[in-house]
Enzyme design. Structure first.
Site, PDB file in Angstrom:
ATOM      1  N   PHE A  15     -36.320  34.387  12.337  1.00  0.00           N
ATOM      2  CA  PHE A  15     -35.660  35.318  11.425  1.00  0.00           C
ATOM      3  C   PHE A  15     -36.513  36.576  11.308  1.00  0.00           C
ATOM      4  O   PHE A  15     -37.723  36.533  11.522  1.00  0.00           O
ATOM      5  CB  PHE A  15     -35.446  34.663  10.050  1.00  0.00           C
ATOM      6  CG  PHE A  15     -33.994  34.602   9.642  1.00  0.00           C
ATOM      7  CD1 PHE A  15     -33.127  33.734  10.282  1.00  0.00           C
ATOM      8  CD2 PHE A  15     -33.491  35.413   8.625  1.00  0.00           C
ATOM      9  CE1 PHE A  15     -31.783  33.687   9.928  1.00  0.00           C
ATOM     10  CE2 PHE A  15     -32.149  35.370   8.262  1.00  0.00           C
ATOM     11  CZ  PHE A  15     -31.293  34.506   8.911  1.00  0.00           C
ATOM     12  N   HIS A  21     -26.740  44.914   1.098  1.00  0.00           N
ATOM     13  CA  HIS A  21     -26.735  43.453   1.212  1.00  0.00           C
ATOM     14  C   HIS A  21     -27.360  42.739   0.019  1.00  0.00           C
ATOM     15  O   HIS A  21     -26.887  41.680  -0.393  1.00  0.00           O
ATOM     16  CB  HIS A  21     -27.502  43.086   2.477  1.00  0.00           C
ATOM     17  CG  HIS A  21     -27.494  41.628   2.816  1.00  0.00           C
ATOM     18  ND1 HIS A  21     -26.334  40.895   2.954  1.00  0.00           N
ATOM     19  CD2 HIS A  21     -28.508  40.748   3.038  1.00  0.00           C
ATOM     20  CE1 HIS A  21     -26.633  39.639   3.262  1.00  0.00           C
ATOM     21  NE2 HIS A  21     -27.938  39.520   3.304  1.00  0.00           N
ATOM     22  N   ASP A  34     -23.506  41.548 -13.542  1.00  0.00           N
ATOM     23  CA  ASP A  34     -23.195  41.345 -14.970  1.00  0.00           C
ATOM     24  C   ASP A  34     -24.407  40.884 -15.796  1.00  0.00           C
ATOM     25  O   ASP A  34     -24.684  41.420 -16.871  1.00  0.00           O
ATOM     26  CB  ASP A  34     -22.077  40.292 -15.141  1.00  0.00           C
ATOM     27  CG  ASP A  34     -20.818  40.628 -14.361  1.00  0.00           C
ATOM     28  OD1 ASP A  34     -20.798  41.661 -13.666  1.00  0.00           O
ATOM     29  OD2 ASP A  34     -19.849  39.849 -14.447  1.00  0.00           O
ATOM     30  N   LEU A  41     -20.700  40.374   6.791  1.00  0.00           N
ATOM     31  CA  LEU A  41     -22.009  40.190   7.423  1.00  0.00           C
ATOM     32  C   LEU A  41     -21.920  39.464   8.758  1.00  0.00           C
ATOM     33  O   LEU A  41     -21.247  38.446   8.879  1.00  0.00           O
ATOM     34  CB  LEU A  41     -22.888  39.356   6.480  1.00  0.00           C
ATOM     35  CG  LEU A  41     -24.279  39.048   7.019  1.00  0.00           C
ATOM     36  CD1 LEU A  41     -25.156  40.276   6.968  1.00  0.00           C
ATOM     37  CD2 LEU A  41     -24.921  37.912   6.253  1.00  0.00           C
ATOM     38  N   HIS A  68     -28.510  45.659   5.195  1.00  0.00           N
ATOM     39  CA  HIS A  68     -28.585  44.726   6.316  1.00  0.00           C
ATOM     40  C   HIS A  68     -28.103  45.498   7.544  1.00  0.00           C
ATOM     41  O   HIS A  68     -27.049  46.128   7.488  1.00  0.00           O
ATOM     42  CB  HIS A  68     -27.679  43.520   6.037  1.00  0.00           C
ATOM     43  CG  HIS A  68     -27.922  42.357   6.941  1.00  0.00           C
ATOM     44  ND1 HIS A  68     -27.708  42.421   8.287  1.00  0.00           N
ATOM     45  CD2 HIS A  68     -28.378  41.109   6.685  1.00  0.00           C
ATOM     46  CE1 HIS A  68     -28.014  41.243   8.828  1.00  0.00           C
ATOM     47  NE2 HIS A  68     -28.429  40.432   7.875  1.00  0.00           N
TER      48      HIS A  68
HETATM   49  C1  LIG Z   1     -22.874  37.427   3.060  1.00  0.00           C
HETATM   50  C2  LIG Z   1     -24.240  37.022   2.604  1.00  0.00           C
HETATM   51  C3  LIG Z   1     -25.031  36.226   3.407  1.00  0.00           C
HETATM   52  C4  LIG Z   1     -26.298  35.844   2.998  1.00  0.00           C
HETATM   53  N1  LIG Z   1     -27.056  35.068   3.813  1.00  0.00           N
HETATM   54  C5  LIG Z   1     -28.272  34.640   3.404  1.00  0.00           C
HETATM   55  C6  LIG Z   1     -29.048  33.757   4.197  1.00  0.00           C
HETATM   56  O1  LIG Z   1     -28.641  33.320   5.282  1.00  0.00           O
HETATM   57  N2  LIG Z   1     -30.257  33.376   3.744  1.00  0.00           N
HETATM   58  C7  LIG Z   1     -30.753  33.801   2.546  1.00  0.00           C
HETATM   59  O2  LIG Z   1     -31.857  33.394   2.180  1.00  0.00           O
HETATM   60  N3  LIG Z   1     -30.017  34.624   1.761  1.00  0.00           N
HETATM   61  C8  LIG Z   1     -28.801  35.048   2.153  1.00  0.00           C
HETATM   62  N4  LIG Z   1     -28.073  35.883   1.347  1.00  0.00           N
HETATM   63  C9  LIG Z   1     -28.551  36.180  -0.002  1.00  0.00           C
HETATM   64  C10 LIG Z   1     -28.306  34.984  -0.908  1.00  0.00           C
HETATM   65  O3  LIG Z   1     -27.203  34.265  -0.452  1.00  0.00           O
HETATM   66  C11 LIG Z   1     -28.062  35.396  -2.355  1.00  0.00           C
HETATM   67  O4  LIG Z   1     -29.107  36.221  -2.789  1.00  0.00           O
HETATM   68  C12 LIG Z   1     -28.008  34.180  -3.251  1.00  0.00           C
HETATM   69  O5  LIG Z   1     -27.102  33.220  -2.764  1.00  0.00           O
HETATM   70  C13 LIG Z   1     -27.661  34.517  -4.681  1.00  0.00           C
HETATM   71  O6  LIG Z   1     -27.559  33.297  -5.401  1.00  0.00           O
HETATM   72  P1  LIG Z   1     -27.510  33.267  -6.977  1.00  0.00           P
HETATM   73  O7  LIG Z   1     -27.418  31.838  -7.390  1.00  0.00           O
HETATM   74  O8  LIG Z   1     -28.603  34.087  -7.541  1.00  0.00           O
HETATM   75  O9  LIG Z   1     -26.148  34.015  -7.310  1.00  0.00           O
HETATM   76  P2  LIG Z   1     -24.651  33.784  -6.780  1.00  0.00           P
HETATM   77  O10 LIG Z   1     -24.528  32.741  -5.761  1.00  0.00           O
HETATM   78  O11 LIG Z   1     -24.139  35.150  -6.470  1.00  0.00           O
HETATM   79  O12 LIG Z   1     -23.931  33.231  -8.066  1.00  0.00           O
HETATM   80  C14 LIG Z   1     -23.735  34.037  -9.225  1.00  0.00           C
HETATM   81  C15 LIG Z   1     -23.021  33.208 -10.247  1.00  0.00           C
HETATM   82  O13 LIG Z   1     -22.976  33.931 -11.470  1.00  0.00           O
HETATM   83  C16 LIG Z   1     -21.684  33.843 -12.022  1.00  0.00           C
HETATM   84  N5  LIG Z   1     -21.440  35.040 -12.822  1.00  0.00           N
HETATM   85  C17 LIG Z   1     -21.683  36.329 -12.495  1.00  0.00           C
HETATM   86  N6  LIG Z   1     -21.279  37.138 -13.492  1.00  0.00           N
HETATM   87  C18 LIG Z   1     -20.784  36.345 -14.471  1.00  0.00           C
HETATM   88  C19 LIG Z   1     -20.218  36.585 -15.746  1.00  0.00           C
HETATM   89  N7  LIG Z   1     -20.031  37.822 -16.239  1.00  0.00           N
HETATM   90  N8  LIG Z   1     -19.791  35.516 -16.469  1.00  0.00           N
HETATM   91  C20 LIG Z   1     -19.943  34.254 -15.990  1.00  0.00           C
HETATM   92  N9  LIG Z   1     -20.477  33.970 -14.797  1.00  0.00           N
HETATM   93  C21 LIG Z   1     -20.901  35.010 -14.051  1.00  0.00           C
HETATM   94  C22 LIG Z   1     -20.759  33.744 -10.826  1.00  0.00           C
HETATM   95  O14 LIG Z   1     -19.548  33.134 -11.199  1.00  0.00           O
HETATM   96  C23 LIG Z   1     -21.585  32.868  -9.885  1.00  0.00           C
HETATM   97  O15 LIG Z   1     -21.364  31.510 -10.166  1.00  0.00           O
HETATM   98  C24 LIG Z   1     -26.794  36.279   1.742  1.00  0.00           C
HETATM   99  C25 LIG Z   1     -26.005  37.067   0.931  1.00  0.00           C
HETATM  100  C26 LIG Z   1     -24.751  37.460   1.370  1.00  0.00           C
HETATM  101  C27 LIG Z   1     -23.954  38.370   0.478  1.00  0.00           C
END
Ligand SMILES: Cc1cc2nc3c(=O)[nH]c(=O)nc-3n(C[C@H](O)[C@H](O)[C@H](O)COP(=O)(O)OP(=O)(O)OC[C@H]3O[C@@H](n4cnc5c(N)ncnc54)[C@H](O)[C@@H]3O)c2cc1C
Length: 576
Positions: free
Chosen positions: A115, A352, A210, A241, A231
């Protein structure tokens, strides 16, 4: 009103991992898991490439730490990085025990791939659908715990704060339209990133920052918001992506003359398969800038959605593409109508990831008593000026666990909030929501128009290359949009899944996040990581080896600074 010990907002990887960790501390703790979408629809599900940890004999923790710190352009807090690399392997083995179907080598060991910015192969994966399998594993595991109570499709509108302590949240039950109070001794924000403040992003439509804005409104600082990751390989038009794994498996980036241009930018020489930290596996900030320079030289293609280059996978062959990159093949054929086995994929840089977020300490604790944050919404800081691909999924696990444990310890000793006070705070919030959204009359501004103007201002002022004048212009535009937002039109009076009100609430949050990004960027007069200024092209450790902290004031963000924690790696020039 419902009352719990801990309220977790966010059902993505960080939120669910935190919920499991807290519930393992004690089955007596009552844990609410609030999410605006069904948890499996959180953005974590769309992660493709993989998740990094030291699991092989040729690797070691110091090397993972060094790569992360180099990648961050020395902005990461090194104590956080050391904790992260140490706890990462255990977290991924734990996922294996919970049933995550990792891709495997012929000898049965879990596979690792290359990576960007990593010195050795250390990224575990489940084909190119790692996020789906990771989230599914966590979600199914969470179902074992009776003390995790889910509030699906409930939208956070505010944090309730009494006497300097957080005491719960208000949320709109999207099905009924009712504003509900979910009280808790501790709250963990795991609400993900906010890529939607930009027009062109890999982020899901729900990634509107949020939780960052809710914490900011409650007086907590947003740290390092100027660092926004592009990205280098998104699809033109949609921003979908094409995972870095496609380059990790050997894909090449070529300009319109079919030339592997990265060799002209100190990342060469070209090899059959890009080697670690070189050529196509250079870090994302550098590759995105190389694209823009090729564009400036007239070496990119021009299409209906702007400039692009080619990602060529043809030499990898059909069998390998089907086995390791099936999703890339599917996305390319569905969204741009080409089959990467026979044709190169058009790609361009797209927003990204946000390195910045809610400022926390190494245990996910914020400065507001009882409030914790983890995942992309938080800034520990692990990623500094530029995150390395595949560190983020691991971050969700390591710091999600830390947040769950810290909040559980706090909730065990804290007293329950006073119900009457919570009711009074909630009544204030109900009045605010009625006035600004549910019962709002008149107005002449369209939500979509303000959102588009915000996104345009961000792209022009806070994109890959920045300068004083453009950033100042973006800050000014955002201030005006804040004012205009007061005058929005809301016509939908429905109570069931009122998406117009939800869009308005999300835009309200995004305007706060965008202002924090643009203003933090304006004040950082140097170039570091993803923050590249044409008027200050050099990194300036003497004046800017420090985190920015944006605080909300009625007149816009106030920016303060915090020292970066250095343990064993002294800052040096970042060369690959
Ligand atoms: C297309 C893509 C591919 C990626 N690939 C990789 C990868 O291969 N490897 C890697 O390490 N990282 C990768 N990333 C980055 C990584 O996936 C994210 O940074 C990570 O998954 C975020 O996880 P999280 O749990 O912080 O938030 P999220 O998974 O975004 O979850 C956020 C949660 O908060 C809730 N929420 C938000 N606002 C509110 C509100 N107002 N009220 C109630 N609930 C709310 C949503 O419902 C959701 O459940 C990628 C990102 C993207 C966009």
């Amino acid at each position: 009103m419902s009352a719990h010990d801990i309220v977790i907002v966010g059902g993505g990887g960080a939120g669910i991992r935190a919920a499991i960790a807290a519930s393992e501390v004690s089955s007596k703790l009552s844990i609410a898991l609030v999410s605006k979408v069904y948890p499996m629809r959180s953005h974590t599900v769309s992660a493709e490439g993989g998740t990094a940890a030291v699991l092989r004999e040729f690797d070691n923790l110091d090397l993972h730490a060094k790569d992360t710190i180099f990648g961050s352009d020395f902005m990461a807090d090194q104590d956080a990085v050391e904790a992260f690399v140490k706890e990462a392997p255990g977290e991924l083995i734990q996922l294996e025990h919970w049933g995550c179907p990792w891709s495997r080598d012929p000898d049965g060991r879990v596979s690792v791939r290359s990576f960007g910015g990593m010195s050795v192969d250390r990224t575990l994966f489940a084909a190119d659908k790692t996020g789906f399998h990771l989230l599914h594993t966590l979600f199914q595991t969470s179902l074992k715990y009776d003390n995790i109570i889910r509030y699906d499709e409930c939208f956070l509108t505010s944090l309730l704060v009494d006497d300097g302590k957080v005491c719960g949240v208000t949320s709109i039950n999207l099905y009924t339209g009712q504003v509900e109070v979910i009280a808790g001794k501790a709250v963990i924000l795991c609400t993900g990133g906010g890529g939607r403040i930009f027009p062109f992003t890999t982020n899901a439509a729900i990634n509107t920052g949020d939780g960052m804005a809710a914490a900011y409104r409650a007086g907590v600082a947003l740290k390092d918001m100027e660092f926004v990751q592009y990205h280098p390989t998104g699809l033109p038009g949609t921003g979908i992506l094409i995972t870095e794994a496609s380059r990790g498996e050997g894909g090449w980036l070529k300009n319109k003359d079919g030339y592997r241009y990265l060799q002209d930018y100190g990342l060469g020489p070209p090899t059959d398969k890009p080697t670690h930290r070189k050529m196509e596996l250079g870090p994302r900030d550098i590759l995105s800038r190389c694209h823009m320079q090729e564009y400036a030289k007239g070496h990119t293609f021009d299409g209906p959605y702007g400039h692009y280059v080619h990602l060529d996978l043809r030499h990898l062959g059909e069998e390998m593409i089907n086995k390791k990159l099936p999703f890339v093949r599917e996305l390319a054929s569905k969204y741009v109508g080409i089959d990467p086995v026979y044709e190169p994929i058009p790609v361009r840089p797209v927003v990204h990831y946000m390195m910045g977020g809610i400022s926390t300490d190494i245990n996910a604790k914020t400065t507001l008593e009882g409030l914790y944050a983890a995942g992309e919404a938080a800034c520990v800081s692990l990623n500094g000026g530029n995150r390395l691909g595949s560190n983020s999924l691991t971050e969700l696990l390591v710091f999600g666990t830390r947040a769950g444990r810290a909040a559980a310890a706090y909730a065990t000793r804290a007293s329950a909030p006073v119900a009457a006070k919570i009711q009074a705070l909630a009544a204030d919030e109900q009045r605010r929501l009625d006035r600004q959204f549910f019962k709002k009359d008149g107005g002449k501004e369209r939500i979509a128009a303000i959102r588009q103007e915000m996104q345009k201002a961000m792209e022009e002022g806070a994109g890959i290359y920045r300068d004083e004048e453009k950033m100042q212009q973006a800050c000014n535009t955002l201030r005006t949009l804040r004012e205009r937002f007061k005058n929005i039109i809301i016509e939908d009076r429905g109570t069931t899944f009122n998406t117009e009100v939800m869009n308005a609430l999300e835009l309200d949050y995004m305007l706060d996040v965008a202002e924090a990004v643009a203003n933090s960027a304006l004040k950082r007069k140097e170039s570091r990581g993803s923050h590249t200024r044409t008027d200050f092209p050099k990194r300036d450790d003497a004046n800017f080896l420090k985190h920015s902290l944006a605080f909300r004031t009625p007149d816009g963000p106030r920016i303060e600074y915090l020292p970066v924690t250095i343990t064993r790696w002294q800052p040096e020039e970042r060369k690959y």
